[in-house]
Design a protein around this motif. Structure first.
Motif, PDB file in Angstrom:
ATOM      1  N   ALA A 147      -0.149   6.481   6.012  1.00 37.48           N
ATOM      2  CA  ALA A 147      -1.136   6.482   7.101  1.00 37.48           C
ATOM      3  C   ALA A 147      -2.204   5.427   6.841  1.00 37.48           C
ATOM      4  O   ALA A 147      -2.636   4.715   7.754  1.00 37.48           O
ATOM      5  CB  ALA A 147      -1.777   7.858   7.231  1.00 37.48           C
ATOM      6  N   MET A 148      -2.624   5.310   5.575  1.00 37.48           N
ATOM      7  CA  MET A 148      -3.621   4.281   5.235  1.00 37.48           C
ATOM      8  C   MET A 148      -3.049   2.882   5.452  1.00 37.48           C
ATOM      9  O   MET A 148      -3.728   1.993   5.967  1.00 37.48           O
ATOM     10  CB  MET A 148      -4.088   4.472   3.783  1.00 37.48           C
ATOM     11  N   ILE A 157      -4.444   0.040   7.868  1.00 39.58           N
ATOM     12  CA  ILE A 157      -4.761  -1.305   7.382  1.00 39.58           C
ATOM     13  C   ILE A 157      -4.077  -2.367   8.256  1.00 39.58           C
ATOM     14  O   ILE A 157      -4.689  -3.374   8.626  1.00 39.58           O
ATOM     15  CB  ILE A 157      -4.365  -1.444   5.884  1.00 39.58           C
ATOM     16  N   ILE A 158      -2.813  -2.111   8.611  1.00 39.43           N
ATOM     17  CA  ILE A 158      -2.096  -3.066   9.470  1.00 39.43           C
ATOM     18  C   ILE A 158      -2.808  -3.176  10.820  1.00 39.43           C
ATOM     19  O   ILE A 158      -3.050  -4.281  11.333  1.00 39.43           O
ATOM     20  CB  ILE A 158      -0.623  -2.632   9.652  1.00 39.43           C
ATOM     21  N   ALA A 159      -3.197  -2.020  11.385  1.00 42.90           N
ATOM     22  CA  ALA A 159      -3.878  -2.033  12.681  1.00 42.90           C
ATOM     23  C   ALA A 159      -5.234  -2.719  12.587  1.00 42.90           C
ATOM     24  O   ALA A 159      -5.619  -3.505  13.458  1.00 42.90           O
ATOM     25  CB  ALA A 159      -4.042  -0.600  13.186  1.00 42.90           C
ATOM     26  N   ASP A 160      -5.948  -2.441  11.497  1.00 41.19           N
ATOM     27  CA  ASP A 160      -7.276  -3.024  11.330  1.00 41.19           C
ATOM     28  C   ASP A 160      -7.197  -4.523  11.063  1.00 41.19           C
ATOM     29  O   ASP A 160      -8.090  -5.277  11.467  1.00 41.19           O
ATOM     30  CB  ASP A 160      -7.987  -2.312  10.174  1.00 41.19           C
ATOM     31  N   SER A 161      -6.132  -4.938  10.377  1.00 37.88           N
ATOM     32  CA  SER A 161      -5.968  -6.391  10.148  1.00 37.88           C
ATOM     33  C   SER A 161      -5.748  -7.088  11.483  1.00 37.88           C
ATOM     34  O   SER A 161      -6.186  -8.222  11.683  1.00 37.88           O
ATOM     35  CB  SER A 161      -4.837  -6.669   9.164  1.00 37.88           C
ATOM     36  N   ASP A 189      -5.783  10.364  -4.063  1.00 42.59           N
ATOM     37  CA  ASP A 189      -6.805  10.188  -3.026  1.00 42.59           C
ATOM     38  C   ASP A 189      -7.722   9.009  -3.364  1.00 42.59           C
ATOM     39  O   ASP A 189      -8.124   8.258  -2.477  1.00 42.59           O
ATOM     40  CB  ASP A 189      -7.615  11.480  -2.863  1.00 42.59           C
ATOM     41  N   LEU A 190      -8.020   8.863  -4.648  1.00 42.38           N
ATOM     42  CA  LEU A 190      -8.811   7.704  -5.076  1.00 42.38           C
ATOM     43  C   LEU A 190      -8.034   6.420  -4.807  1.00 42.38           C
ATOM     44  O   LEU A 190      -8.591   5.413  -4.372  1.00 42.38           O
ATOM     45  CB  LEU A 190      -9.120   7.793  -6.566  1.00 42.38           C
ATOM     46  N   GLU A 191      -6.724   6.471  -5.082  1.00 47.15           N
ATOM     47  CA  GLU A 191      -5.878   5.289  -4.889  1.00 47.15           C
ATOM     48  C   GLU A 191      -5.853   4.881  -3.412  1.00 47.15           C
ATOM     49  O   GLU A 191      -5.922   3.694  -3.088  1.00 47.15           O
ATOM     50  CB  GLU A 191      -4.463   5.595  -5.386  1.00 47.15           C
ATOM     51  N   ILE A 192      -5.769   5.857  -2.536  1.00 45.67           N
ATOM     52  CA  ILE A 192      -5.707   5.577  -1.096  1.00 45.67           C
ATOM     53  C   ILE A 192      -7.046   4.984  -0.612  1.00 45.67           C
ATOM     54  O   ILE A 192      -7.070   4.020   0.155  1.00 45.67           O
ATOM     55  CB  ILE A 192      -5.327   6.854  -0.319  1.00 45.67           C
ATOM     56  N   THR A 193      -8.157   5.524  -1.110  1.00 45.37           N
ATOM     57  CA  THR A 193      -9.473   4.960  -0.771  1.00 45.37           C
ATOM     58  C   THR A 193      -9.585   3.541  -1.334  1.00 45.37           C
ATOM     59  O   THR A 193     -10.161   2.658  -0.697  1.00 45.37           O
ATOM     60  CB  THR A 193     -10.607   5.847  -1.341  1.00 45.37           C
ATOM     61  N   GLY A 194      -8.997   3.362  -2.514  1.00 45.56           N
ATOM     62  CA  GLY A 194      -8.982   2.031  -3.130  1.00 45.56           C
ATOM     63  C   GLY A 194      -8.239   1.016  -2.279  1.00 45.56           C
ATOM     64  O   GLY A 194      -8.653  -0.137  -2.171  1.00 45.56           O
ATOM     65  N   LEU A 195      -7.143   1.445  -1.658  1.00 48.79           N
ATOM     66  CA  LEU A 195      -6.388   0.544  -0.771  1.00 48.79           C
ATOM     67  C   LEU A 195      -7.293   0.017   0.336  1.00 48.79           C
ATOM     68  O   LEU A 195      -7.293  -1.175   0.653  1.00 48.79           O
ATOM     69  CB  LEU A 195      -5.222   1.304  -0.122  1.00 48.79           C
ATOM     70  N   TYR A 196      -8.067   0.928   0.919  1.00 42.86           N
ATOM     71  CA  TYR A 196      -8.997   0.536   1.992  1.00 42.86           C
ATOM     72  C   TYR A 196     -10.036  -0.459   1.447  1.00 42.86           C
ATOM     73  O   TYR A 196     -10.333  -1.467   2.083  1.00 42.86           O
ATOM     74  CB  TYR A 196      -9.692   1.779   2.559  1.00 42.86           C
TER      75      TYR A 196
END
Lengths: 102, 214
Positions: free
Chosen positions: B34-35, B39-43, B185-192
């Motif tokens: 989902a993240m 990210i793809i949509a936000d890019s 969850d930290l990793e997913i926030t890190g992706l953002y």
């Protein structure tokens, strides 16, 4: 819940990528002071930015470890970016007029 | 082949099919996927903004180039350094979380958020300087008002993402420390957070460096 993919991250590799990103960012500032046309400057800066983005995606965001996801992200992003390019001719027409109209 | 062999073969095929249907796409769990989709949509959003900026810049004669001082560029360089360093601290946060070192992971995530706050503060200082020179969304002293409209829109959108990222980092870090969230969850926030950093790599050359006075 686990991520399913254990990342093979190491501090050494991340530090190398970080230093590379800093160096590439510095190169962009150097390009800004070069005595070249805006178009040439744009191309060079875009090339450096794409390399930076590639490094960040592959190593910081771990796309290098998941081939399927890498292709998924690449295909979708490139499709969107290509789709956005349709208006450039109109942009040139606005400033140069319509060269083919008599 | 006996009836029993057929039965076993059918059962194995059915379980393989079920596994294939229920397995996460690309071996990526749903929330991480989902993240990535976000990210793809936000890019696409940022790419749309930057390409629109390119169209307008290209079709506007006498486009202003207001950045001339070393102080302005030093500020942008410093902001770049801070954001890149925050990506490294985020990586350290995720790595220590995956190694089970909870206190260290919490500390590195908070350091990342503090870097984000520092970045936002420098950004606001730069904005205040430009507003002080007479630049607003609809007017600027250097020429076409389109310049400041686009400048504030693009950098504002990025600043909004940084602000959202800082809030998310604090929220996730606190919940991670309390045991409600895991390393994932930290990793997913890190992706953002890395994505926010990635966008800045395009904003700096096109919005700042290409508008350097000559």
């Amino acid at each position: 819940m686990t991520t399913g993919v254990a990342h093979k991250s190491s501090l050494g590799k991340d530090l190398i990528v970080y230093v590379c990103l800093l160096a590439l960012a510095a190169i962009q500032f150097v390009i800004a002071y070069q005595n070249i046309s805006t178009a040439q400057m744009f191309v060079r800066m875009l090339a450096v930015a794409l390399i930076e983005a590639g490094l960040a995606l592959l190593f910081f965001m771990h796309l290098s470890e998941n081939r399927g996801l890498r292709w998924f992200v690449l295909i979708f992003t490139v499709a969107v970016l290509l789709g956005l390019q349709y208006g450039w001719t109109d942009s040139f027409r606005l400033i140069d007029g319509v060269p083919w109209a008599k | 082949m006996s009836q029993a062999d057929f039965s076993i073969h059918a059962q194995v095929s059915r379980s393989e099919a079920t596994e294939a249907m229920t397995a996460p796409a690309f071996r990526v769990p749903a929330k991480k996927m989902a993240m990535w989709l976000f990210i793809i949509a936000d890019s696409a959003t940022f790419a749309g903004c930057l390409v629109a900026y390119g169209f307008i810049r290209n079709s506007t004669p006498d486009w202003p180039r207001p950045f001339h001082g070393a102080a302005e560029l030093t500020n942008v360089a410093l902001m770049t350094l801070i954001l890149l360093t925050s990506s490294l601290t985020m990586l350290l946060g995720v790595q220590t979380a995956q190694a089970g070192e909870k206190a260290k992971a919490f500390r590195w995530t908070l350091i990342t958020a503090l870097f984000g706050i520092l970045f936002a503060a420098l950004h606001l200082r730069e904005w205040m300087g430009m507003i002080g020179e007479g630049a607003t969304l609809f007017h600027n002293p250097w020429g076409t008002p389109l310049f400041s409209s686009l400048f504030f829109s693009i950098t504002g959108l990025h600043l909004l993402h940084v602000t959202g990222g800082v809030i998310a980092l604090f929220a996730v870090a606190l919940k991670y420390q309390r045991g409600r969230y895991q390393a994932d969850d930290l990793e997913i926030t890190g992706l953002y957070w890395h994505f926010v950093d990635l966008v800045w790599m395009f904003v700096v050359p096109f919005v700042y460096l290409l508008n350097l006075a000559r």
